[in-house]
Design a protein around this motif. Sequence first.
Motif, mmCIF file in Angstrom:
data_model
loop_
_atom_site.group_PDB
_atom_site.id
_atom_site.type_symbol
_atom_site.label_atom_id
_atom_site.label_comp_id
_atom_site.label_asym_id
_atom_site.label_seq_id
_atom_site.Cartn_x
_atom_site.Cartn_y
_atom_site.Cartn_z
ATOM 1 N N ALA A 126 35.820 39.872 25.215
ATOM 2 C CA ALA A 126 36.853 40.899 25.380
ATOM 3 C C ALA A 126 36.632 41.683 26.667
ATOM 4 C CB ALA A 126 36.865 41.828 24.174
ATOM 5 N N VAL A 127 35.391 42.048 26.934
ATOM 6 C CA VAL A 127 35.092 42.790 28.158
ATOM 7 C C VAL A 127 35.374 41.925 29.386
ATOM 8 C CG1 VAL A 127 33.239 43.846 29.510
ATOM 9 C CG2 VAL A 127 33.429 44.332 27.067
ATOM 10 N N LEU A 128 35.011 40.663 29.326
ATOM 11 C CA LEU A 128 35.299 39.768 30.452
ATOM 12 C C LEU A 128 36.810 39.634 30.650
ATOM 13 C CD1 LEU A 128 32.661 36.938 29.799
ATOM 14 C CD2 LEU A 128 32.593 38.677 31.590
ATOM 15 N N ALA A 129 37.556 39.509 29.558
ATOM 16 C CA ALA A 129 39.014 39.380 29.665
ATOM 17 C C ALA A 129 39.638 40.637 30.257
ATOM 18 C CB ALA A 129 39.615 39.093 28.290
ATOM 19 N N ALA A 130 39.031 41.780 29.997
ATOM 20 C CA ALA A 130 39.579 43.043 30.496
ATOM 21 C C ALA A 130 39.213 43.298 31.942
ATOM 22 C CB ALA A 130 39.082 44.199 29.631
ATOM 23 N N GLU A 131 37.982 42.926 32.343
ATOM 24 C CA GLU A 131 37.464 43.364 33.635
ATOM 25 C C GLU A 131 37.266 42.265 34.675
ATOM 26 O OE1 GLU A 131 36.878 46.681 34.429
ATOM 27 O OE2 GLU A 131 37.996 46.948 32.563
ATOM 28 N N ASP A 132 36.903 41.039 34.246
ATOM 29 C CA ASP A 132 36.548 40.016 35.239
ATOM 30 C C ASP A 132 36.532 38.648 34.563
ATOM 31 O OD1 ASP A 132 33.829 39.796 37.705
ATOM 32 O OD2 ASP A 132 35.631 38.605 37.412
ATOM 33 N N ARG A 133 37.684 38.036 34.445
ATOM 34 C CA ARG A 133 37.807 36.808 33.657
ATOM 35 C C ARG A 133 37.073 35.617 34.263
ATOM 36 N NH1 ARG A 133 44.218 37.436 31.779
ATOM 37 N NH2 ARG A 133 43.903 39.473 30.750
ATOM 38 N N ASP A 134 36.834 35.649 35.556
ATOM 39 C CA ASP A 134 36.147 34.540 36.218
ATOM 40 C C ASP A 134 34.705 34.896 36.574
ATOM 41 O OD1 ASP A 134 39.251 34.044 37.892
ATOM 42 O OD2 ASP A 134 38.472 32.888 36.208
ATOM 43 N N PHE A 135 34.126 35.790 35.815
ATOM 44 C CA PHE A 135 32.787 36.300 36.124
ATOM 45 C C PHE A 135 31.754 35.193 36.264
ATOM 46 C CE2 PHE A 135 29.156 38.972 36.088
ATOM 47 C CZ PHE A 135 28.244 38.461 35.161
ATOM 48 N N TYR A 136 31.750 34.235 35.364
ATOM 49 C CA TYR A 136 30.708 33.204 35.362
ATOM 50 C C TYR A 136 30.894 32.158 36.454
ATOM 51 C CZ TYR A 136 28.340 34.800 31.152
ATOM 52 O OH TYR A 136 27.602 35.524 30.252
ATOM 53 N N THR A 137 32.065 32.077 37.050
ATOM 54 C CA THR A 137 32.314 31.054 38.063
ATOM 55 C C THR A 137 32.490 31.611 39.463
ATOM 56 O OG1 THR A 137 34.689 31.144 37.575
ATOM 57 C CG2 THR A 137 33.362 29.510 36.375
ATOM 58 N N GLU A 138 32.672 32.917 39.597
ATOM 59 C CA GLU A 138 32.933 33.495 40.910
ATOM 60 C C GLU A 138 31.660 34.071 41.503
ATOM 61 O OE1 GLU A 138 34.136 38.029 39.536
ATOM 62 O OE2 GLU A 138 35.669 36.720 40.403
ATOM 63 N N SER A 139 31.729 34.415 42.778
ATOM 64 C CA SER A 139 30.593 35.037 43.443
ATOM 65 C C SER A 139 30.511 36.507 43.042
ATOM 66 C CB SER A 139 30.743 34.929 44.960
ATOM 67 O OG SER A 139 31.891 35.627 45.386
ATOM 68 N N ALA A 140 29.489 37.174 43.550
ATOM 69 C CA ALA A 140 29.253 38.573 43.178
ATOM 70 C C ALA A 140 30.345 39.494 43.693
ATOM 71 C CB ALA A 140 27.910 39.029 43.710
#
Length: 807
Positions: A126-140
């Motif tokens: 839920a937090v990833l969907a709200a704030e950063d959906r591509d967190f695990y695949t994108e750069s910092a």
Amino acid sequence: MSDEPQPQQPTPGWASRESLAAGAAQAAGPEGSGKQKKPKRPKRTGWGRLIPTWRMVLGTFLVGVLLLVGGFFLGYSLVQIPAANALATKQANVYLYADGSVIARDGEVNRESVGLARISKDAQHAVLAAEDRDFYTESAIDPMAMVRAGWNTATGKGKQSGSTITQQYVKNYYLAQEQTVTRKVKEFFISIKLDREKSKNEILEGYLNTSFFGRGAYGIQAAAQAYYGIDAKDLTAGQGAYLASLLNAPSQYDVVAHPENRPAAEARWNYVLDGMVKKGWLTQSERAAQKFPAPRKSTVSTGMSGQRGYIVNIVKDYLISNEIVDEEELDRGGYRITTTLQKDKQDAFVKAVDDKLMSQLDKKERKVDTYVRAGGASVDPETGKVVAMYNGIDYVKQYTPNATRRDFQVGSTFKPFVFTSAVENHSETQDGRVINPNTIYDGTSERPVQGWSGGRYAPENEDHHDYGDITVREATDKSVNAVYAQMAVDVGSDKVMQTAIDLGLSKNTPELTPSPSIALGVATASPLDMAEAYATLANHGRHGTYTLVEKVMKDGKHEVDLPERRERQAVSREAADTTTSVLRSVVQNGTATAAQAAGRPAAGKTGTAEEDTAAWFAGYTPELATVVAVMGQDPETAAHKSLYGAMGLARINGGGAPAEIWGQYTRDALEGEPVTDFDLQLQTGADVTAPPSAGSSDEPGSGDESGTGAPEDESGDEDSGTETPGGSAGTPSDDTGQDGGTSTGGPTTGGASTEPGPTGGADGGDDSANGGTTEGDDGGDTTGAGGGDPETGTIAGLPTGPGRERQ
């Protein structure tokens, strides 16, 4: 053909270097023999001089690349990952009365760090969907998002964030929250380094443990406890989506503290769930089964008990909404906030409510007594400072602040705004008579309003009482609905609405719409809103926005800038003062005689909401404007409840407990201060009573005589032909029924500043504030003592609006 090589013909337009050299030598003549000069490059002329050459472009590009690369490596080498910030040593905020005494200390850190394994997968997603959906695949970092956020901010679309979760974690854990270029540069490089040194799971864990969720909760474990009373590992998808929504606006999306913001909170919640479906973290069937998980009421420490917790939260909202201090910065602590509240007046307000209301309740014997709530606010008319508030019996037991809530109808306390608007706009009756305190109207109950194009509208008077011809002053004393509904049409309900806003009501006040029913108080303003508006009347029509804060210091040395208070003439002095003269009569002879307990000149108006769910008194002296409301609310469901039978009385009306509380509070709050009279400049002709003219449109109209009081067609307005008569969930009750005797004589005589009653006119009447009598123009005596029988009955026949939610 000869085998000797043949001379080559030059290509047209081209010449060999040798021939060019020979030609140059010949041109040089004898003096130039033996020397060769390079041909001059033709000069660039016209627009050509402004166009860079390819050499210039290439050179600039190469230099730029070298600078960027060099700057990157320089920044990367210079910026180091610092130690964690000082959140663990977070300071308290101190809230002070105007005299410097402490109200409360707020700021204890509520945080419990947990490992990622102790946070449910649904909550993580839920937090990833709200704030950063591509967190695990994108750069910092996400340069495009940063550019887009910067552009949106620069173009006025509001402050935007282009930060990834990594960047937000760096800001939360390592840096401060200030919006500066230096901080953003540090955030950029630390994020890159952190991404190389820590795994994505470690960064997500850190982010979830440092983020602020509101209610003083840092980290998702504290948030799960604060909002649902469970551990983070037990959060469902719906609960996780709500907590993730809070990251966007912690306080505003708390639907318990701000029920009016529930639609926005649910929209954000749906956005999060839809994002989980798009990323494959939630199936469509699971998504369809989700219902909004309303959080529980806030639990607070006993340090916030009594009025303290209410005050702290209202002041916090004031600081944040006026952009004085950022919400997250305020929660980090270190602020010393001096309010405008005066301790002696605050204590006097609490005591008055306890003496006149709370001590009269028997919650064991009468269930209706468990519904009773009280709210109030007191404002200095001259400065706009809020000097006292009453919000409830105890913040720990009743969370909602009753002084600022906007969900109960104000009833007939709105009627003075109609009359003020009439004087301000030089309005006339349908037959051309100027409206003043002595204008005669037809007070027949269920009399169809004339001049209204929206269909038949005929509100009832209290107990269907027919008053016949009656002056505006008497109609105000007795709160005659038929008169004020007609007056709203005569003035123009859109003008009435604007006058209310000019006096101090918010333009966003629920149910504040232009229609005849506006006169009967279907709008749901807060006691603080009404106190601000009545303070404008007390201040001779000059309005200044209220203020709750005198001074804000950060870390004991930096004073925070406060917005400059703006004051303007909202309505003319004669409009405000003439209204005051009419409201003086309400206290002396009408439904509010109990307010005479203040022991000084006073003006005011009673009011009752539909089905007696709330009773009001709004009044003022020259020094103080105060509004008191007694409200009915179910402690379990939060539904509005009628107060029939409360305190062992048939009903609670505005002239009862609210006016009694007002009288005691005002007397005690102003104790020791000199008694001053109102200095009034009245409308021309306010002391001359004119009979109705022949053929007056104040006679009952033809219309439908069914007696239902409901309009046949709700599609019109007296001004635009498009509005409906009511925009409310119901109808306020009237405020008559006092048996203390009412004056039928109209105003006293005198000059332009003459007002009715014992302190203003030339009638030489006794001081009714002390239980004496006041002579009317008819030569009769009218009792001025307080008390009187309770009001009874409610108004029927007013149109209702679409489903306003009552909470």
